[in-house]
Design an enzyme around this catalytic site. Sequence first.
Site, PDB file in Angstrom:
ATOM      1  N   ARG A  91       0.503   8.133   5.905  1.00 20.76           N
ATOM      2  CA  ARG A  91      -0.210   7.273   6.684  1.00 20.76           C
ATOM      3  C   ARG A  91      -1.655   7.607   6.688  1.00 20.76           C
ATOM      4  O   ARG A  91      -2.283   6.512   6.611  1.00 20.76           O
ATOM      5  CB  ARG A  91       0.466   7.554   8.086  1.00 20.76           C
ATOM      6  CG  ARG A  91      -0.742   5.613   9.000  1.00 20.76           C
ATOM      7  CD  ARG A  91       0.908   5.313  10.566  1.00 20.76           C
ATOM      8  NE  ARG A  91       1.450   4.659  10.207  1.00 20.76           N
ATOM      9  CZ  ARG A  91       1.358   3.094   9.887  1.00 20.76           C
ATOM     10  NH1 ARG A  91       0.007   2.708   9.716  1.00 20.76           N
ATOM     11  NH2 ARG A  91       2.359   2.813   8.934  1.00 20.76           N
ATOM     12  N   SER A 115       0.586  -1.166   0.087  1.00 16.54           N
ATOM     13  CA  SER A 115       0.313   0.201  -0.132  1.00 16.54           C
ATOM     14  C   SER A 115       1.190   0.932  -0.268  1.00 16.54           C
ATOM     15  O   SER A 115       0.847   2.227  -0.757  1.00 16.54           O
ATOM     16  CB  SER A 115      -0.876  -0.081   1.343  1.00 16.54           C
ATOM     17  OG  SER A 115      -1.940  -1.193   1.043  1.00 16.54           O
ATOM     18  N   HIS A 120      -3.099   6.840   3.491  1.00 15.97           N
ATOM     19  CA  HIS A 120      -2.989   5.390   3.830  1.00 15.97           C
ATOM     20  C   HIS A 120      -4.238   4.871   3.929  1.00 15.97           C
ATOM     21  O   HIS A 120      -4.753   3.396   4.104  1.00 15.97           O
ATOM     22  CB  HIS A 120      -1.756   4.545   4.181  1.00 15.97           C
ATOM     23  CG  HIS A 120      -2.313   2.633   4.952  1.00 15.97           C
ATOM     24  ND1 HIS A 120      -2.749   2.739   5.590  1.00 15.97           N
ATOM     25  CD2 HIS A 120      -1.827   1.658   4.014  1.00 15.97           C
ATOM     26  CE1 HIS A 120      -2.914   1.817   6.333  1.00 15.97           C
ATOM     27  NE2 HIS A 120      -2.254   0.734   4.513  1.00 15.97           N
TER      28      HIS A 120
END
Length: 213
Positions: free
Chosen positions: A43, A15, A46
């Site tokens: 993050r 990812s 994500h």
Amino acid sequence: MSDYIRQPQQIERNSFDIISQLIFEWRPDYRFVNADQEAVIKRVIHTTADFDWLDILYFSPDVLHLIRDGILRGCTLYTDTTMALSGINKTRLVQYGSECRCYVSDPRAIQMAKAQQITRSMAAVDLALQEPGEKIFVFGNAPTALFRLMEHQVAPIAVVGVPVGFVGAEESKNALINSGLSCIAAKGRKGGSNIAAAITNAILYRMPEVRHE
């Protein structure tokens, strides 16, 4: 149906590789300020699959260092929702001598909110400020909690302020950015408890890499 990745660490690695590649393709001129901010922003992307976060996440000077150093000293993180509390990696926090609390469902906060005709999130801030020790506030849902904290005119280690919504959310985050407090804030309406937890975890996950630098 059987040909898919089952290993969670591999899923995460893939990812982040995809995120990096898409940023390179879509925003070839984009540059992260430093590796710490890159880790946080990626993050959050994500967590949300939303690349707007490249432009809307605000970092005050040295805020990531301040948060990291506070965690290493052993501080308390206070969240405005049990969802943010649940999402933060508390095992990592304990390893560094810190902890995380949420008082929004505490009977004292419920009673205070009813008596004073305020939100439970505001009452939870009041309870947190009554406790000793260094503090980091992590808000992903309640603009009223963010406004309440600033009304007290205190200076915690830092504030992660990313309330989501249409009533007071953008205004509370703008006020935080202009308050002089050390903070990470989301510009505009976007945010959420999952974002607040993702930001905190990004800092925690990078700590083993930076504490020996």
